[in-house]
Scaffold this motif. Structure first.
Motif, PDB file in Angstrom:
ATOM      1  N   THR A  52      48.217  33.049  44.804  1.00  0.00           N
ATOM      2  CA  THR A  52      48.238  33.839  43.577  1.00  0.00           C
ATOM      3  C   THR A  52      49.556  33.663  42.846  1.00  0.00           C
ATOM      4  N   GLU A  54      51.722  32.261  40.241  1.00  0.00           N
ATOM      5  CA  GLU A  54      51.362  31.627  38.978  1.00  0.00           C
ATOM      6  C   GLU A  54      52.034  30.270  38.790  1.00  0.00           C
ATOM      7  N   SER A  59      44.674  24.797  39.710  1.00  0.00           N
ATOM      8  CA  SER A  59      43.231  24.994  39.820  1.00  0.00           C
ATOM      9  C   SER A  59      42.561  23.657  40.095  1.00  0.00           C
ATOM     10  N   HIS A 149      49.196  42.274  41.392  1.00  0.00           N
ATOM     11  CA  HIS A 149      48.272  41.883  40.336  1.00  0.00           C
ATOM     12  C   HIS A 149      47.292  43.002  40.041  1.00  0.00           C
ATOM     13  N   THR A 153      42.721  41.058  35.641  1.00  0.00           N
ATOM     14  CA  THR A 153      43.307  39.802  35.188  1.00  0.00           C
ATOM     15  C   THR A 153      42.387  38.635  35.504  1.00  0.00           C
ATOM     16  N   PHE A 154      41.786  38.659  36.671  1.00  0.00           N
ATOM     17  CA  PHE A 154      41.001  37.529  37.154  1.00  0.00           C
ATOM     18  C   PHE A 154      39.506  37.690  36.926  1.00  0.00           C
ATOM     19  N   PHE A 194      43.413  35.649  33.182  1.00  0.00           N
ATOM     20  CA  PHE A 194      43.380  34.307  33.757  1.00  0.00           C
ATOM     21  C   PHE A 194      42.142  33.599  33.227  1.00  0.00           C
ATOM     22  N   THR A 208      43.246  25.943  34.138  1.00  0.00           N
ATOM     23  CA  THR A 208      43.270  27.371  33.860  1.00  0.00           C
ATOM     24  C   THR A 208      44.620  27.734  33.268  1.00  0.00           C
ATOM     25  N   PHE A 210      47.140  31.434  32.147  1.00  0.00           N
ATOM     26  CA  PHE A 210      47.340  32.873  32.024  1.00  0.00           C
ATOM     27  C   PHE A 210      47.701  33.191  30.579  1.00  0.00           C
ATOM     28  N   TRP A 281      37.376  32.508  34.836  1.00  0.00           N
ATOM     29  CA  TRP A 281      37.371  31.344  35.737  1.00  0.00           C
ATOM     30  C   TRP A 281      36.111  31.302  36.593  1.00  0.00           C
TER      31      TRP A 281
END
Length: 295
Positions: A52, A54, A59, A149, A153-154, A194, A208, A210, A281
């Motif tokens: 995780t 960043e 990816s 996190h 976000t994901f 993300f 990918t 952010f 994602w």
């Protein structure tokens, strides 16, 4: 399923623990099945590592395709300087993700427990759909840190509805990397999302990015697990405990340097009434629609 006090705790803190939700026997069955899946799994030439961080995330196709399969991801520290595994494969896997709840009988039984649909109802998650799941090993000595996190976000929806149902399959302690959470911080803003990038170009859609929405930093992790150094609080729980996590709640877990693993199973759900953008994602193919928690 939840008491009035537990619902109030979730609304106040952004999380609630439910001890003894899963039986020891069901936890042992899930753990045994996860071990069988790792034993049978053969990695591709490209070794997928989960992180995780960043700055270090790269990816790859396995990661972006895992919304519709069950893939094993290595711990960051699983490999020695020669590029080979420094310990057996069974002790090198960070997690299995992300669709085993729809592809494997044992995981399906665990994830689609009707009582879990009742918990979703209790906290106001309307039309709850099972989006993705992870079996997390938190291996002895090399179990990786999960940076602070927010789940939204994901797994973003408009409005934000993602909710984490995190099950301790083994006891989670300070020593082996238990969860830490920031009580009440779910009432703050979503910091970033993300996204897949270059969606219009299939040749480059494995990347990918952010996107920062709010530069306010998330809570800093504790220094040497000292709770007085952070606004995060440790969630030490016994095997079988369910922890329900609001999608905006900042949470973190440190590396596991102990000799004891910390297996956990995490199921993330969203409301079927919210919009799930195609830049997320995690995407499922049209012939594999999301299923409701209630059976």
């Amino acid at each position: 399923m939840l008491t009035t006090e537990q619902v109030a705790a979730f609304e106040r803190d952004g999380f609630v623990t439910v001890p003894g939700f899963a039986s020891r026997a069901s936890c042992e069955r899930l753990q045994a099945r996860a071990n069988e899946m790792v034993d049978a799994w053969e990695p591709s030439e490209h070794r997928s590592v989960f992180t995780t961080n960043e700055q270090e995330r790269q990816s790859n196709r396995e990661f972006l395709d895992s919304g519709a399969t069950s893939w094993c991801f290595f711990e960051e520290e699983a490999f020695g300087p020669d590029g080979e595994l420094a310990q057996p494969k069974m002790l090198s896997i960070n997690k299995i993700g992300h669709a085993q709840h729809d592809l494997d009988d044992e995981f399906e039984r665990f994830a689609y427990d009707p009582r879990l649909a009742e918990v979703a109802d209790d906290i106001g998650l309307v039309d709850a759909l099972a989006l993705q799941s992870m079996y997390i090993f938190k291996q002895p000595r090399i179990g990786g840190e999960v940076s602070c996190h927010q789940d939204a976000t994901f797994l973003y929806t408009d409005p934000v509805t993602v909710t984490g149902f995190w099950f301790a399959i083994e006891d989670a302690t300070l020593d082996n990397g238990c969860l830490w959470a920031a009580p009440g911080a779910h009432r703050s803003s979503l910091r970033q999302v993300f996204k897949r990038n270059d969606l219009d170009d299939p040749a480059s859609s494995d990347g990918t990015v952010f996107d920062v929405l709010d530069p306010e930093p998330l809570p800093a992790p504790p220094v040497e697990l000292d709770a007085t150094t952070s606004s995060l609080v440790p969630l030490e729980v016994e095997a079988g405990t369910l922890v329900v996590l609001h999608g905006l709640l900042p949470h973190w877990s440190g590396p596991n340097r102990s000799g004891t693993s910390r297996h956990a199973y995490s199921l993330h759900c969203i409301s079927g009434q919210a919009d799930y953008p195609d830049w997320n994602w995690l995407q499922r193919p049209a012939d594999m629609p999301l299923r409701p928690l209630a059976r």
